[in-house]
Design a protein around this motif. Structure first.
Motif, PDB file in Angstrom:
ATOM      1  N   GLY A 119      -2.699  -3.276   8.315  1.00  0.00           N
ATOM      2  CA  GLY A 119      -3.628  -2.234   8.699  1.00  0.00           C
ATOM      3  C   GLY A 119      -5.065  -2.681   8.546  1.00  0.00           C
ATOM      4  N   ALA A 120      -5.956  -1.986   9.211  1.00  0.00           N
ATOM      5  CA  ALA A 120      -7.390  -2.227   9.088  1.00  0.00           C
ATOM      6  C   ALA A 120      -7.966  -1.155   8.178  1.00  0.00           C
ATOM      7  CB  ALA A 120      -8.064  -2.194  10.455  1.00  0.00           C
ATOM      8  N   ASN A 121      -8.252  -1.542   6.952  1.00  0.00           N
ATOM      9  CA  ASN A 121      -8.679  -0.594   5.930  1.00  0.00           C
ATOM     10  C   ASN A 121     -10.151  -0.267   6.140  1.00  0.00           C
ATOM     11  OD1 ASN A 121     -10.205  -0.273   3.302  1.00  0.00           O
ATOM     12  ND2 ASN A 121      -8.139   0.065   2.568  1.00  0.00           N
TER      13      ASN A 121
ATOM     14  N   ILE B  81      -2.358   6.778   4.732  1.00  0.00           N
ATOM     15  CA  ILE B  81      -3.771   7.122   4.896  1.00  0.00           C
ATOM     16  C   ILE B  81      -4.563   6.774   3.640  1.00  0.00           C
ATOM     17  CG2 ILE B  81      -5.367   9.071   5.119  1.00  0.00           C
ATOM     18  CD1 ILE B  81      -3.376  10.308   7.059  1.00  0.00           C
ATOM     19  N   PHE B  82      -4.019   7.075   2.461  1.00  0.00           N
ATOM     20  CA  PHE B  82      -4.723   6.735   1.224  1.00  0.00           C
ATOM     21  C   PHE B  82      -5.032   5.240   1.176  1.00  0.00           C
ATOM     22  CE2 PHE B  82      -2.219  10.395  -0.935  1.00  0.00           C
ATOM     23  CZ  PHE B  82      -3.103  11.326  -0.419  1.00  0.00           C
ATOM     24  N   GLN B  83      -4.065   4.415   1.593  1.00  0.00           N
ATOM     25  CA  GLN B  83      -4.289   2.976   1.552  1.00  0.00           C
ATOM     26  C   GLN B  83      -5.380   2.531   2.512  1.00  0.00           C
ATOM     27  OE1 GLN B  83      -3.499   0.844  -0.477  1.00  0.00           O
ATOM     28  NE2 GLN B  83      -1.458   1.143  -1.346  1.00  0.00           N
TER      29      GLN B  83
ATOM     30  N   ASP C 212      -2.400  -5.621  -4.697  1.00  0.00           N
ATOM     31  CA  ASP C 212      -3.591  -4.792  -4.881  1.00  0.00           C
ATOM     32  C   ASP C 212      -3.262  -3.486  -5.602  1.00  0.00           C
ATOM     33  OD1 ASP C 212      -6.103  -3.530  -4.501  1.00  0.00           O
ATOM     34  OD2 ASP C 212      -5.495  -2.796  -2.546  1.00  0.00           O
ATOM     35  N   ALA C 213      -2.907  -2.444  -4.872  1.00  0.00           N
ATOM     36  CA  ALA C 213      -2.736  -1.117  -5.453  1.00  0.00           C
ATOM     37  C   ALA C 213      -1.565  -0.409  -4.795  1.00  0.00           C
ATOM     38  CB  ALA C 213      -4.012  -0.289  -5.274  1.00  0.00           C
TER      39      ALA C 213
ATOM     40  N   ILE D  48       3.471   3.276  -1.196  1.00  0.00           N
ATOM     41  CA  ILE D  48       3.040   2.100  -0.438  1.00  0.00           C
ATOM     42  C   ILE D  48       2.091   1.286  -1.306  1.00  0.00           C
ATOM     43  CG2 ILE D  48       1.798   1.263   1.585  1.00  0.00           C
ATOM     44  CD1 ILE D  48       2.655   3.728   3.085  1.00  0.00           C
ATOM     45  N   ARG D  49       2.405   0.019  -1.458  1.00  0.00           N
ATOM     46  CA  ARG D  49       1.485  -0.885  -2.139  1.00  0.00           C
ATOM     47  C   ARG D  49       0.915  -1.850  -1.115  1.00  0.00           C
ATOM     48  NH1 ARG D  49       3.695  -5.995  -3.118  1.00  0.00           N
ATOM     49  NH2 ARG D  49       5.980  -6.133  -3.105  1.00  0.00           N
TER      50      ARG D  49
END
Length: 263
Positions: free
Chosen positions: A12-14, A109-111, A147-148, A244-245
């Motif tokens: 994804g493009a964060n 979405i949070f990511q 990451d998270a 999701i990480r």
């Protein structure tokens, strides 16, 4: 508003601005969308206040990316094109979301929230079939920094929409590239997820080891209580298997966490 090009699933493009997602009108409009089919006749999006502003369209763009598959395209009434990517809820075009779909779309979405304003590539990992990929092949092999993890449900009312925890390896990686990271990791996480928005619906739970359990495949089940999560979380609060990480390229650490600065 220039919409982003399609992504290579599950990369994804964060770059979703937290100020857009956490804005009160946008949050209300987002929640309302989950209760019915996303589109009507001709694959045209249902009427929503999100279509009325650039910030709202950005939220809608990322929502469609997370929910619909790469074969699905929907349209705004003015002709704007919104392309699917990940496919966590492809059936949303014809019906309301179920709870599991709400959770997957929310975690996605949070990511993608990024308070730095940078567009950083993120590799999404989790126990959903759409996230399976050959990790020893390009372009996935370059994502080496865990990451998270994020989870929750942004479609239900309440002050807390989601939860986030940091992978223990991230602290070492950040220390390797910067000498100016804050001692409190929550400052980094909240800067990424909330930016400068005073009201943010994410609860930061610290290290993921304290809130989640991981199976042999690396998929996590996470809870809403830090420290007690893996032991007592199932007894004291809800658990989320729709987690999701993310994994990052090492060169993208500082653009995603600019609070660490440079060496």
């Amino acid at each position: 508003m220039p919409l982003l090009p399609r992504t290579v699933v599950p990369i994804g493009a964060n770059g979703l601005d937290p100020a857009h997602f956490w804005a009160t009108p946008n949050r209300a409009a987002f929640r309302a969308l989950g209760g019915a089919a996303l589109v009507g006749a001709g694959a045209v999006l249902v009427a929503t206040p999100l279509l009325g502003t650039d910030g709202g369209k950005s939220v809608l763009d990322y929502t469609v990316r997370c929910a619909l598959s790469s074969e699905q395209v929907v349209y705004g009434p003015d002709g704007d094109v919104f392309s699917g990517a990940f496919g966590f809820a492809p059936g949303w075009t014809g019906r309301a979301l179920n709870t599991s779909e709400q959770r997957w779309v929310s975690a996605c979405i949070f990511q993608h929230l990024n308070g730095s304003g940078e567009h950083v590539d993120i590799l999404l990992k989790g126990g959903h079939p759409v996230l399976e990929c050959p990790l020893d092949e390009e372009p996935f092999v370059d994502f080496i920094v865990r990451d998270a993890t994020m989870y929750g449900n942004a479609f239900v009312p309440g002050p807390v929409a989601g939860f986030a925890c940091i992978d223990p390896d991230l602290t070492g990686e950040l220390s390797r590239v910067s000498l100016s990271c804050p001692l409190d990791l929550s400052l980094l996480a909240l800067e990424r997820l909330c930016g400068h928005v005073p009201t943010c619906g994410i609860a930061f739970l610290g290290l993921c080891d304290l809130a989640c359990t991981e199976n042999a495949a690396g998929d996590q089940t996470c809870h809403t209580l830090p420290l007690l999560g893996p032991l007592l979380g199932p007894l004291l609060g809800p658990s989320f298997s729709e987690t999701i990480r993310t994994e990052l390229r090492d060169v993208d650490l500082l653009p995603l966490y600019p609070g660490c600065g440079l060496l």
